[in-house]
Design a protein around this motif. Sequence first.
Motif, short mmCIF file in Angstrom:
data_model
loop_
_atom_site.label_atom_id
_atom_site.label_comp_id
_atom_site.label_asym_id
_atom_site.label_seq_id
_atom_site.Cartn_x
_atom_site.Cartn_y
_atom_site.Cartn_z
N PHE A 1 19.24 -13.71 1.49
CA PHE A 1 19.15 -15.15 1.74
C PHE A 1 20.57 -15.72 1.75
CE2 PHE A 1 15.02 -13.98 0.42
CZ PHE A 1 14.13 -14.96 0.84
N PRO A 2 21.23 -15.69 2.91
CA PRO A 2 22.63 -16.13 2.97
C PRO A 2 22.80 -17.64 3.09
CG PRO A 2 21.93 -15.32 5.10
CD PRO A 2 20.75 -15.13 4.17
N GLY A 3 21.70 -18.38 3.23
CA GLY A 3 21.79 -19.82 3.45
C GLY A 3 22.26 -20.59 2.23
N ARG A 4 22.51 -21.89 2.44
CA ARG A 4 22.99 -22.76 1.37
C ARG A 4 21.85 -23.17 0.44
NH1 ARG A 4 25.88 -27.40 4.72
NH2 ARG A 4 23.93 -27.15 5.87
N ASP A 5 22.22 -23.82 -0.65
CA ASP A 5 21.27 -24.32 -1.64
C ASP A 5 20.41 -25.42 -1.00
OD1 ASP A 5 19.91 -25.46 -3.77
OD2 ASP A 5 21.56 -25.17 -5.16
N ARG A 6 19.14 -25.15 -0.78
CA ARG A 6 18.25 -26.11 -0.12
C ARG A 6 17.91 -27.28 -1.02
NH1 ARG A 6 15.56 -24.74 4.29
NH2 ARG A 6 13.59 -25.68 3.60
N ARG A 7 18.00 -27.11 -2.31
CA ARG A 7 17.74 -28.23 -3.22
C ARG A 7 18.79 -29.31 -3.09
NH1 ARG A 7 15.97 -23.98 -7.66
NH2 ARG A 7 18.17 -23.43 -7.46
N VAL A 8 20.03 -28.88 -2.86
CA VAL A 8 21.10 -29.86 -2.66
C VAL A 8 20.89 -30.59 -1.35
CG1 VAL A 8 23.59 -30.12 -2.28
CG2 VAL A 8 22.75 -28.53 -4.01
N ASN A 9 20.53 -29.85 -0.30
CA ASN A 9 20.30 -30.47 1.01
C ASN A 9 19.15 -31.46 0.95
OD1 ASN A 9 22.33 -28.88 2.06
ND2 ASN A 9 20.94 -27.29 2.80
N ASP B 1 0.82 -1.21 0.00
CA ASP B 1 0.00 0.00 0.00
C ASP B 1 0.86 1.26 0.00
OD1 ASP B 1 -2.45 -1.35 0.07
OD2 ASP B 1 -2.29 -1.65 2.23
N GLU B 2 2.09 1.19 0.46
CA GLU B 2 2.89 2.41 0.66
C GLU B 2 3.13 3.24 -0.60
OE1 GLU B 2 6.25 0.88 2.81
OE2 GLU B 2 5.12 0.73 4.68
N PRO B 3 3.42 2.78 -1.81
CA PRO B 3 3.93 1.44 -2.14
C PRO B 3 5.46 1.44 -2.11
CG PRO B 3 3.44 2.62 -4.15
CD PRO B 3 3.18 3.58 -3.02
N ASN B 4 6.04 0.33 -1.68
CA ASN B 4 7.48 0.14 -1.68
C ASN B 4 7.83 -1.12 -2.46
OD1 ASN B 4 8.78 2.25 -0.34
ND2 ASN B 4 8.21 1.45 1.67
N ASN B 5 9.06 -1.17 -2.94
CA ASN B 5 9.55 -2.36 -3.62
C ASN B 5 10.20 -3.30 -2.62
OD1 ASN B 5 8.70 -1.27 -6.07
ND2 ASN B 5 10.69 -0.34 -6.50
N LEU B 6 10.52 -4.49 -3.07
CA LEU B 6 11.22 -5.46 -2.25
C LEU B 6 12.30 -6.11 -3.09
CD1 LEU B 6 11.60 -7.23 0.28
CD2 LEU B 6 9.78 -8.73 -0.60
N LEU B 7 13.53 -6.05 -2.61
CA LEU B 7 14.67 -6.63 -3.31
C LEU B 7 15.12 -7.87 -2.55
CD1 LEU B 7 16.69 -3.34 -3.95
CD2 LEU B 7 14.75 -4.27 -5.24
N MET B 8 15.08 -9.04 -3.21
CA MET B 8 15.43 -10.31 -2.58
C MET B 8 16.67 -10.86 -3.27
SD MET B 8 11.53 -11.83 -2.36
CE MET B 8 11.92 -13.18 -1.26
N THR B 9 17.74 -11.02 -2.52
CA THR B 9 18.99 -11.49 -3.11
C THR B 9 19.56 -12.65 -2.31
OG1 THR B 9 20.21 -9.81 -1.83
CG2 THR B 9 19.59 -9.24 -4.08
N GLY B 10 20.33 -13.49 -2.99
CA GLY B 10 20.95 -14.65 -2.36
C GLY B 10 21.29 -15.70 -3.39
N GLY B 11 22.00 -16.73 -2.96
CA GLY B 11 22.45 -17.76 -3.88
C GLY B 11 21.32 -18.61 -4.42
N ALA B 12 21.64 -19.40 -5.44
CA ALA B 12 20.66 -20.29 -6.05
C ALA B 12 20.17 -21.32 -5.04
CB ALA B 12 21.29 -21.00 -7.25
N GLY B 13 18.87 -21.56 -5.04
CA GLY B 13 18.29 -22.58 -4.18
C GLY B 13 18.11 -22.18 -2.73
N ALA B 14 18.30 -20.89 -2.42
CA ALA B 14 18.18 -20.44 -1.02
C ALA B 14 16.73 -20.23 -0.60
CB ALA B 14 18.97 -19.16 -0.82
N GLY B 15 15.80 -20.30 -1.54
CA GLY B 15 14.38 -20.18 -1.20
C GLY B 15 13.77 -18.83 -1.50
#
Length: 259
Positions: free
Chosen positions: A248-256, A113-127
């Motif tokens: 999203f600093p976590g590891r590739d969840r698909r590999v896990n 509603d504000e409106p604001n954007n959202l930037l989502m960054t991180g490695g492949a498979g992090a969710g």
Amino acid sequence: MAYRLKEYSYNDKLTKDQNLLLDKLYKLRMSGMAEELENQLLNPNTGLESFETRFSDIVNFEWSQRENKKFNRLLKQATLKYPSADLDQSLYEPERQLNTRVIELLADCNWIDEPNNLLMTGGAGAGKTYLACALCITALHQMRTVKYIRANYLLQEAEHARLESAYYEYSNKMAAYDLLVIDDFGLMDLDMSKCRDLFEIIESRDCRKSTVIISQIPVANWYMLFGENTYADACLSRMTSKAYRLDFPGRDRRVNNSN
């Protein structure tokens, strides 16, 4: 799209007048009210409830049915990669290192509603994509219009619209969504023409609608994707000036999950 009138089937357990009433409700396009009224008429214990309670049940059933139909229509239009995504307990797993407080606040959808954007960054498979789809579904339940699209496909569609002399209509359509999710930003070629198309789409939504950008590339390096500095500055300014960020600093969840 034309409304398909639902047919009413005569119920020989009800009186003629009751059948006529139900038929009228169907013709008035109130099939939910008709179904709930029919259930009440066939229930021998219905008389134990007050008229107000019974009528409330009838109206609420119709309301719920219409809301579900609208939600399903919006969900189909959204073309989500994960249409069943939800904000489950896996968000709180320590190894994912997610800022769950920010996610909980985003789930309220006030930022749209504000409106604001959202930037989502991180490695492949992090969710990243899964969580973005979960936030989209939350927005859909609030009857907002949503569109999920990969960056490369967005630019292909824009190019095709130009060739078909339909770019104005396409641009207006992309500008109208309450929430636009552009996934795999950075995994696309940006020549001068595509830089212009991207700029015009971002510009049409700037300060009017919210956009989610999902990328494996850190925001600080996005300028390197552009072959033309003018468009780089213009696009990045509009994408990042009023934007929340989620890493999203976590590891590739698909590999896990494959182990």
